[in-house]
Design a protein around this motif. Structure first.
Motif, mmCIF file in Angstrom:
data_model
loop_
_atom_site.group_PDB
_atom_site.id
_atom_site.type_symbol
_atom_site.label_atom_id
_atom_site.label_comp_id
_atom_site.label_asym_id
_atom_site.label_seq_id
_atom_site.Cartn_x
_atom_site.Cartn_y
_atom_site.Cartn_z
ATOM 1 N N ARG A 142 -12.962 22.146 -57.585
ATOM 2 C CA ARG A 142 -14.001 21.222 -57.138
ATOM 3 C C ARG A 142 -14.560 20.457 -58.309
ATOM 4 O O ARG A 142 -14.592 20.959 -59.436
ATOM 5 C CB ARG A 142 -15.098 21.965 -56.392
ATOM 6 N N ASP A 143 -14.997 19.246 -58.040
ATOM 7 C CA ASP A 143 -15.694 18.413 -59.005
ATOM 8 C C ASP A 143 -17.084 18.190 -58.425
ATOM 9 O O ASP A 143 -17.268 17.358 -57.529
ATOM 10 C CB ASP A 143 -14.943 17.094 -59.200
ATOM 11 N N ASN A 144 -18.059 18.943 -58.921
ATOM 12 C CA ASN A 144 -19.399 18.877 -58.355
ATOM 13 C C ASN A 144 -20.031 17.492 -58.542
ATOM 14 O O ASN A 144 -20.780 17.035 -57.681
ATOM 15 C CB ASN A 144 -20.283 19.945 -58.984
ATOM 16 N N ALA A 145 -19.715 16.843 -59.629
ATOM 17 C CA ALA A 145 -20.292 15.524 -59.892
ATOM 18 C C ALA A 145 -19.821 14.503 -58.864
ATOM 19 O O ALA A 145 -20.544 13.576 -58.516
ATOM 20 C CB ALA A 145 -19.935 15.072 -61.298
ATOM 21 N N LYS A 146 -18.602 14.689 -58.389
ATOM 22 C CA LYS A 146 -18.031 13.743 -57.418
ATOM 23 C C LYS A 146 -18.137 14.268 -55.992
ATOM 24 O O LYS A 146 -17.682 13.596 -55.056
ATOM 25 C CB LYS A 146 -16.565 13.475 -57.750
ATOM 26 N N ASN A 147 -18.685 15.468 -55.809
ATOM 27 C CA ASN A 147 -18.725 16.095 -54.479
ATOM 28 C C ASN A 147 -17.352 16.064 -53.824
ATOM 29 O O ASN A 147 -17.201 15.669 -52.651
ATOM 30 C CB ASN A 147 -19.763 15.408 -53.584
ATOM 31 N N THR A 148 -16.372 16.461 -54.589
ATOM 32 C CA THR A 148 -14.988 16.439 -54.113
ATOM 33 C C THR A 148 -14.344 17.795 -54.368
ATOM 34 O O THR A 148 -14.575 18.411 -55.413
ATOM 35 C CB THR A 148 -14.186 15.339 -54.822
ATOM 36 N N VAL A 149 -13.549 18.236 -53.411
ATOM 37 C CA VAL A 149 -12.804 19.476 -53.570
ATOM 38 C C VAL A 149 -11.324 19.138 -53.449
ATOM 39 O O VAL A 149 -10.937 18.232 -52.699
ATOM 40 C CB VAL A 149 -13.242 20.528 -52.528
ATOM 41 N N TYR A 150 -10.507 19.847 -54.201
ATOM 42 C CA TYR A 150 -9.080 19.576 -54.255
ATOM 43 C C TYR A 150 -8.276 20.801 -53.849
ATOM 44 O O TYR A 150 -8.753 21.931 -53.940
ATOM 45 C CB TYR A 150 -8.671 19.173 -55.681
ATOM 46 N N LEU A 151 -7.060 20.564 -53.420
ATOM 47 C CA LEU A 151 -6.127 21.644 -53.159
ATOM 48 C C LEU A 151 -4.782 21.242 -53.760
ATOM 49 O O LEU A 151 -4.107 20.344 -53.233
ATOM 50 C CB LEU A 151 -5.977 21.923 -51.662
ATOM 51 N N GLN A 152 -4.438 21.859 -54.880
ATOM 52 C CA GLN A 152 -3.141 21.630 -55.502
ATOM 53 C C GLN A 152 -2.142 22.580 -54.865
ATOM 54 O O GLN A 152 -2.335 23.803 -54.899
ATOM 55 C CB GLN A 152 -3.211 21.886 -57.009
ATOM 56 N N MET A 153 -1.101 22.018 -54.285
ATOM 57 C CA MET A 153 -0.116 22.818 -53.558
ATOM 58 C C MET A 153 1.233 22.685 -54.243
ATOM 59 O O MET A 153 1.793 21.584 -54.306
ATOM 60 C CB MET A 153 -0.033 22.354 -52.101
ATOM 61 N N ASN A 154 1.727 23.774 -54.776
ATOM 62 C CA ASN A 154 3.024 23.809 -55.448
ATOM 63 C C ASN A 154 3.978 24.702 -54.675
ATOM 64 O O ASN A 154 3.565 25.491 -53.826
ATOM 65 C CB ASN A 154 2.857 24.328 -56.873
ATOM 66 N N SER A 155 5.257 24.553 -54.986
ATOM 67 C CA SER A 155 6.293 25.373 -54.345
ATOM 68 C C SER A 155 6.132 25.370 -52.831
ATOM 69 O O SER A 155 6.152 26.424 -52.180
ATOM 70 C CB SER A 155 6.231 26.816 -54.876
#
Length: 122
Positions: free
Chosen positions: A71-84
């Motif tokens: 998550r990037d609290n400053a941007k109010n954004t959450v990410y999901l990196q999906m590999n394999s």
């Protein structure tokens, strides 16, 4: 109200990678945790990964070691990196969270959006 906008999905071959993003906006006083969910055709929505305000993370066993939530609290954004990625990861991915909205604790705190489609070909 809380708005959630998911993006980053697409079509990828097995073994490939994608990075999903979820932008959160609205009348949020505080966010306790953010969660990624997914729903495959004909199946119920399932929890995939959660990240707390302190940065602790949990994952469903089927994605542990392959997916990373951040998550990037400053941007109010959450990410999901999906590999394999595997064909069984094919689903519509959604995000939502829990926190204080207009003085009231809500879980989940947003209306379910369109999500972002992830399709993994074999």
């Amino acid at each position: 109200q809380v708005q959630l906008v998911e993006s980053g999905g697409g079509l990828v071959q097995a073994g490939g990678s994608l990075r999903l993003s979820c932008a959160v906006s609205g009348s949020i006083f505080s966010i306790n945790a953010m969660t990624w969910y997914r729903q495959a055709p004909g199946k119920q929505r399932e929890l995939v990964a959660t990240i707390t305000s302190g940065g602790s993370t949990t994952y469903v066993p089927s994605v542990k070691g392959r997916f990373t939530i951040s998550r990037d609290n400053a941007k109010n954004t959450v990410y999901l990196q999906m590999n394999s990625l595997k064909p069984e990861d094919t689903a519509v991915y959604y995000c939502n969270g829990e926190g204080v909205v207009r003085g009231v604790f809500r879980k989940p705190f947003g209306s379910w959006g369109q999500g972002t489609q992830v399709t993994v070909s074999s």
